[in-house]
Design an enzyme around this catalytic site. Structure first.
Site, PDB file in Angstrom:
ATOM      1  N   GLU A 187       0.815  -1.217   0.000  1.00 50.10           N
ATOM      2  CA  GLU A 187       0.000   0.000   0.000  1.00 50.10           C
ATOM      3  C   GLU A 187       0.843   1.259   0.000  1.00 50.10           C
ATOM      4  OE1 GLU A 187      -3.523   1.786   2.775  1.00 50.10           O
ATOM      5  OE2 GLU A 187      -3.724  -0.270   2.105  1.00 50.10           O
TER       6      GLU A 187
ATOM      7  N   ASP B 259      -2.991  -3.347   2.830  1.00 47.10           N
ATOM      8  CA  ASP B 259      -3.410  -3.324   4.225  1.00 47.10           C
ATOM      9  C   ASP B 259      -4.479  -4.387   4.430  1.00 47.10           C
ATOM     10  OD1 ASP B 259      -3.286  -2.432   6.761  1.00 47.10           O
ATOM     11  OD2 ASP B 259      -4.224  -0.491   6.415  1.00 47.10           O
TER      12      ASP B 259
ATOM     13  N   TYR C 268      -1.685  -4.893  13.914  1.00 44.84           N
ATOM     14  CA  TYR C 268      -2.593  -4.176  13.012  1.00 44.84           C
ATOM     15  C   TYR C 268      -3.598  -3.349  13.813  1.00 44.84           C
ATOM     16  CZ  TYR C 268      -5.913  -3.353   9.226  1.00 44.84           C
ATOM     17  OH  TYR C 268      -6.736  -2.764   8.301  1.00 44.84           O
TER      18      TYR C 268
END
Length: 703
Positions: free
Chosen positions: A7, A103, A307
């Site tokens: 990303e 992501d 995350y």
């Protein structure tokens, strides 16, 4: 050749290092049979109305509602974006397999898939899915790549969200701007599927405060052997009633009638999801929601936390064996981790539950020592917050004893409650910062003495005491802060303190954990809300917008929460995306019809400033100077509408000898004596006299 698409460049660099793709080229890395490139976030977006037909280029009520037969995507109009896309497009054509390294969430999936579609990708696609960016996690992720089809429902949910926001946002924004916006060179009235219900929450809270009428009440307390006892009668509605009780107890001793001791336990607080972390950082450090999101995203990319865009507070069972390794890596916290590493680690159902973890688990530290990673001061604060919450989860429960003492004076009952921590358990992680087991509000309500009840107090003992009569007033709810507004979005406006209930209500929250901060930022940028110290207030434009919108579907947090639940069902494959889009189209059509039928003549001046709305805490009562038309001042008919001229927080209350401030309990002792401010003044006349006198010199006493 295998092509990996990350990303952003920093993530691509880390992946390239793991794969041995060490040769840097313009826009990608290469080596060991791999090429690694990146998308720079959103390269693509849904087409705008004018991209479908010339008829939709000009804003017109006759063109509404706008429903494209088939939604399309396009590249963003940015030279850097287009250059990077051409690089990705060329690399796809030269590759045998594509690995989606975006992501690992709904938005990340959407970003990647749009790029592949626009590039005409026909090669097989795999999916890298990791919970952290550590080298170990990345290697394990590449060893267990998923078929891209396993995340199809995630993409459908993201696509449905984007299309739904387009359908409602673009149609409603044009509709309300054309129908209601006024003022020279009128600005756009921005309407959104999530932002408008969020604004409605702020306005509703503000109106609740504005219309709140305080009620006086009296409490009786008495001091016996250093312990504060509360009357079991609770609140007294009149001073006369309370005074009669005071007379009945003044000359009589207090007698202890019963003493009950109970032991209890308090479990560690839950691990963090994104919203609870944002709430905690707002409360502790006054960080805005967006600031916290940026900080935790940076910590994730620096590989020290997992995350961040998650809405669960649980870990999966497979994390349990990895916990010791993580704790040993947290070298600054060795004094806290060593005691629990010395024995078998606690495994609580409040921490580990596979059924409550889907794609990602709660936010926790990784097995990377934070000492070796450069962090800013604010990043260190966020990391410390996460680290201590993680460590605390494996400590024993806090054990405490509650002592309840019942007593009588004459025939009037009294009660005192004290708590004493027997074993601090997880509270030892926080030291003295979290030593108490009750909030200050709870202590005040219960007469809690925090363990100060003498151990030798016995049933039947009797002695003198010191009674006191306290006059208090009911208080309005507090303005939202960014933290409490996030909580309200998470629970669709319901006030929920219990963690279990909050967990159950997430399904119907408005917005996603990853988007709520951006929604709040949008409302600030649109000048619909503004900061008032740490609080959030609605501006006059924000209040007018909500007042003008008659459609509950547009501004109801509850209804928006239902739509969010449908999106979550799409993500799980339990609800068809087409049905979600069709229902939104039907709703938009009805809204257009209703608004076009409105003949009320309502108008919103879009050239007002971004200060608080009139009549609200901090409001000035006038429109901004730039407004072409000054609105009529609100008629003052109640003393509650007359703000205290000294503190500005409370309102004027008529007393026996003077007008005083309702906020006296918080320290404002303003008094306007009757010899200067006659007792027969109407609220409007009192307001005018205050304005006149305080413009030429204060005539109040204040301490």
């Amino acid at each position: 050749m295998k092509l990996c698409v990350a990303e952003k460049p920093s993530v691509a660099r880390d992946i390239a290092a793991i794969l041995g793709a060490n040769d840097r080229h313009d826009g990608y890395y290469e080596g060991n049979g791999y090429r690694v490139t990146w998308t720079l976030g959103h390269l693509c977006e849904l087409k705008e109305p004018a991209d479908y037909t010339e008829m939709w280029k000009r804003w017109s009520l006759q063109a509404l509602p706008m429903f494209p037969q088939r939604f399309g995507i396009k590249l963003k109009d940015d030279a850097g974006v287009q250059r990077q896309f051409r690089c990705i497009e060329a690399l796809i054509k030269q590759s045998d397999e594509l690995i989606n390294c975006g992501d690992a969430g709904q938005e990340g999936e959407l970003i990647q898939r749009w790029v592949y579609q626009l590039a005409g990708c026909t090669i097989p696609v795999k999916r890298l899915w990791v919970n952290s960016m550590t080298d170990q996690a990345l290697r394990e992720g590449f060893d267990h790549l998923l078929d891209a089809k396993e995340k199809d429902n995630l993409y459908y949910a993201g696509l449905s969200r984007a299309i739904g926001d387009w359908l409602l946002g673009i149609n409603a924004t044009r509709l309300y701007t054309l129908k209601y916006a006024s003022g020279y060179g009128r600005n756009v009235l921005s309407i959104g599927r999530v932002q408008t219900p969020t604004l409605a929450l702020v306005v509703a809270r503000q109106r609740e405060i504005e219309h709140f009428v305080p009620e006086d009440y009296w409490e009786i307390k008495t001091l016996y052997r250093g312990v504060t006892f509360n009357s079991t009668q609770g609140r007294y509605k009149t001073e006369g009633e309370a005074s009669q009780v005071m007379e009945r107890i003044a000359e009589f001793p207090l007698t202890v009638t019963s003493i009950e001791k109970k032991k209890g336990k308090e479990a560690p607080p839950r691990l963090f999801d994104l919203t609870s972390l944002q709430v905690e950082c707002n409360k502790k450090f006054n960080f805005g929601a967006d600031t916290t999101l940026q900080l935790i995203q940076s910590l994730y990319e620096k590989k020290v936390t997992t995350y961040p865009r998650v809405d669960t507070t649980y870990l999966s069972d497979d994390i349990y064996p990895k916990v010791p390794e993580v704790m040993r890596a947290m070298s600054p916290y060795a004094s806290l981790t060593q005691p629990i590493l010395a024995s078998k680690l606690r495994k609580s159902k409040k921490t580990f539950d596979n059924a409550k973890v889907t794609d990602h688990h709660a936010i926790i530290p990784t097995n990377v020592d934070p000492v070796v990673v450069p962090m800013s001061r604010d990043e260190k604060l966020v990391y410390d917050t996460i680290a201590k919450r993680f460590i605390a989860a494996f400590y024993p429960d806090c054990e405490f004893a509650t002592t309840t003492v019942m007593a009588t004076v004459n025939d009037c009952g009294f009660k005192a409650t004290g708590k004493q921590v027997l074993k601090p358990g997880w509270r030892a992680v926080y030291g003295g910062a979290a030593a108490s087991t009750q909030s200050d509000e709870a202590k005040a309500a219960d007469g809690d003495t925090n363990g100060a009840i003498p151990p030798d107090m016995a049933v039947g003992e009797s002695g003198p005491h010191e009674p006191s009569l306290l006059k208090k007033s009911t208080q309005p709810p507090k303005l939202y802060t960014e933290g409490t507004l996030l909580r309200a979005m998470e629970t669709a406006g319901k006030t929920v303190d219990d963690d279990d209930l909050r967990e159950a209500m997430k399904e119907n929250g408005i917005g996603r954990p990853s988007t709520r901060a951006a929604i709040i930022e949008t409302l600030f940028k649109r000048h619909y809300i503004a900061h008032q110290r740490k609080s959030i207030v609605a501006t006059q434009a924000g209040c007018q917008l909500i007042d003008t919108i008659k459609e509950e579907l547009l501004k109801s947090a509850k209804l928006t929460g239902v739509w969010e639940a449908k999106l979550r069902q799409i993500e799980r494959g339990e609800y068809p995306p087409r049905q979600f889009i069709d229902s939104l189209k039907s709703m938009v059509s009805q809204i257009v019809l209703n608004v076009l039928s409105d003949n009320s003549g309502s108008a919103i001046d879009t050239h007002q400033g971004d200060g608080p709305a009139p009549g609200t805490p901090g409001g000035s009562g006038t429109a901004a100077a730039s407004a072409p038309k000054r609105p009529r001042a609100k008629r003052i008919t109640r003393f509650e509408q007359v703000a205290c001229p000294v503190c500005g927080k409370g309102h004027m209350v008529k007393g026996n000898n003077a007008y005083g401030c309702s906020d006296w309990a918080s320290g404002c002792h303003t008094a306007l004596p009757f010899d200067q401010y006659p007792p027969d003044l109407t609220p409007a006349k009192l307001a005018r006299l205050i304005k006149k006198n305080f413009n030429t010199g204060s005539k109040a006493t204040a301490s």
